[in-house]
Design an enzyme around this catalytic site. Sequence first.
Site, PDB file in Angstrom:
ATOM      1  N   ASP A  61       7.152   3.891   3.463  1.00 51.44           N
ATOM      2  CA  ASP A  61       7.398   5.075   4.286  1.00 51.44           C
ATOM      3  C   ASP A  61       8.883   5.079   4.668  1.00 51.44           C
ATOM      4  O   ASP A  61       9.730   5.537   3.909  1.00 51.44           O
ATOM      5  CB  ASP A  61       6.458   4.980   5.487  1.00 51.44           C
ATOM      6  CG  ASP A  61       6.431   6.205   6.373  1.00 51.44           C
ATOM      7  OD1 ASP A  61       6.926   7.251   5.949  1.00 51.44           O
ATOM      8  OD2 ASP A  61       5.907   6.124   7.492  1.00 51.44           O
TER       9      ASP A  61
ATOM     10  N   ARG B 175     -10.597   2.047   5.873  1.00 54.64           N
ATOM     11  CA  ARG B 175     -10.040   1.243   4.775  1.00 54.64           C
ATOM     12  C   ARG B 175     -10.950   1.236   3.553  1.00 54.64           C
ATOM     13  O   ARG B 175     -10.498   1.043   2.428  1.00 54.64           O
ATOM     14  CB  ARG B 175      -9.825  -0.209   5.227  1.00 54.64           C
ATOM     15  CG  ARG B 175      -8.730  -0.389   6.268  1.00 54.64           C
ATOM     16  CD  ARG B 175      -8.382  -1.860   6.377  1.00 54.64           C
ATOM     17  NE  ARG B 175      -7.626  -2.174   7.571  1.00 54.64           N
ATOM     18  CZ  ARG B 175      -6.305  -2.083   7.682  1.00 54.64           C
ATOM     19  NH1 ARG B 175      -5.590  -1.653   6.675  1.00 54.64           N
ATOM     20  NH2 ARG B 175      -5.700  -2.422   8.807  1.00 54.64           N
TER      21      ARG B 175
ATOM     22  N   ASP C 292       0.831  -1.202   0.000  1.00 52.04           N
ATOM     23  CA  ASP C 292       0.000   0.000   0.000  1.00 52.04           C
ATOM     24  C   ASP C 292       0.868   1.255   0.000  1.00 52.04           C
ATOM     25  O   ASP C 292       0.639   2.186  -0.759  1.00 52.04           O
ATOM     26  CB  ASP C 292      -0.962   0.002   1.203  1.00 52.04           C
ATOM     27  CG  ASP C 292      -0.268  -0.226   2.545  1.00 52.04           C
ATOM     28  OD1 ASP C 292       0.961  -0.474   2.572  1.00 52.04           O
ATOM     29  OD2 ASP C 292      -0.961  -0.166   3.580  1.00 52.04           O
TER      30      ASP C 292
HETATM   31  P1  5GP Z   1       7.516   1.558   6.612  1.00 55.10           P
HETATM   32  O1  5GP Z   1       8.024   0.271   7.193  1.00 55.10           O
HETATM   33  O2  5GP Z   1       7.925   1.765   5.176  1.00 55.10           O
HETATM   34  O3  5GP Z   1       7.854   2.729   7.477  1.00 55.10           O
HETATM   35  O4  5GP Z   1       5.953   1.532   6.702  1.00 55.10           O
HETATM   36  C1  5GP Z   1       5.164   0.777   5.897  1.00 55.10           C
HETATM   37  C2  5GP Z   1       3.826   0.586   6.567  1.00 55.10           C
HETATM   38  O5  5GP Z   1       3.520   1.685   7.430  1.00 55.10           O
HETATM   39  C3  5GP Z   1       2.714   0.561   5.553  1.00 55.10           C
HETATM   40  O6  5GP Z   1       2.492  -0.729   5.048  1.00 55.10           O
HETATM   41  C4  5GP Z   1       1.544   1.097   6.366  1.00 55.10           C
HETATM   42  O7  5GP Z   1       0.940   0.037   7.078  1.00 55.10           O
HETATM   43  C5  5GP Z   1       2.171   2.042   7.361  1.00 55.10           C
HETATM   44  N1  5GP Z   1       2.081   3.446   6.963  1.00 55.10           N
HETATM   45  C6  5GP Z   1       3.087   4.274   6.607  1.00 55.10           C
HETATM   46  N2  5GP Z   1       2.640   5.501   6.300  1.00 55.10           N
HETATM   47  C7  5GP Z   1       1.296   5.441   6.457  1.00 55.10           C
HETATM   48  C8  5GP Z   1       0.249   6.412   6.253  1.00 55.10           C
HETATM   49  O8  5GP Z   1       0.430   7.577   5.863  1.00 55.10           O
HETATM   50  N3  5GP Z   1      -1.012   5.968   6.501  1.00 55.10           N
HETATM   51  C9  5GP Z   1      -1.294   4.702   6.923  1.00 55.10           C
HETATM   52  N4  5GP Z   1      -2.565   4.403   7.120  1.00 55.10           N
HETATM   53  N5  5GP Z   1      -0.328   3.777   7.103  1.00 55.10           N
HETATM   54  C10 5GP Z   1       0.951   4.146   6.871  1.00 55.10           C
END
Ligand code: 5GP
Length: 187
Positions: free
Chosen positions: A114, A176, A111
Amino acid sequence: MPATNPLPESVLISESHLQNRIHELGAQIATDYENQELVLLGVLRGSVIFFADLARAIFSAQLENPVKEVRLRFEFVQLMSYQDSTKPSAVELIRGGTDYLEQRHILIVEDIVDTGHTLKFLHEHLWTLKPKTIKVCTLLDKPSQRQVPVAIDYTGFEIPDTFVVGYGLDYAQQYRNLPYIAVLKLI
Ligand code: 5GP
C-alpha cells in the site's frame, strides 16, 4: 455481544482469477530460481493463504517441467502495521526467526503493498542478516497509495485505492478465509 462487522460489498478478484494468476507466478518463479535453493519468507498473517498456494504453484510448475527444480524453504516474520483499522500506523517487527538467512536467496511473500512502509522496513531488516538476494512477490499492489518507493519483482494484481478483504486479508481479524478478494463496505 460482539459488534457486527461490515459486509463485503462486492467481489473484486474471483477465486478462479486468483488461482490462474498464482499459477502463472509460480511458473515464473520456478523459471527464475531454477536449480537453486530459495527461502520463501511469508509476512504474517495476511500472506498465509497466498503463501500456501504460491508454494504449491511453484511445485506444480516443476511437475510440468522437471528441469525447473527449486528447493524451497519456508520462513515467516510477523509485522504490525494496521491495528484493527484502515489507517496505517508505525511498522514493528513482532516475530522473525531468521538467523540462517545469510547467503541465501529470499523471496518476500506479501499480501498487499500500500504505502510501502512495511516493505521498506522489512527490506532494511533483512539486509542486516546478509542474504545473497532479496526479491518481493506481492499478491496485490495499490500503486496510487505509495509514500516510499519500493521495488516489487512479482505482482499478482494492481488494484485501485479501496479497502479489500479475503484470501488472507482481514478487517479486525475477520474475513481472512474468504476464497476471493472483496471490497469492504465501511459503515
Ligand atoms: P503498507 O505498509 O504498504 O502501507 O501496508 C501494508 C500492509 O497494510 C499490508 O500488509 C496489510 O496488512 C495492510 N493493508 C494495506 N491495504 C490493505 C487493504 O486494502 N486491506 C487490508 N485488509 N489490509 C491492507
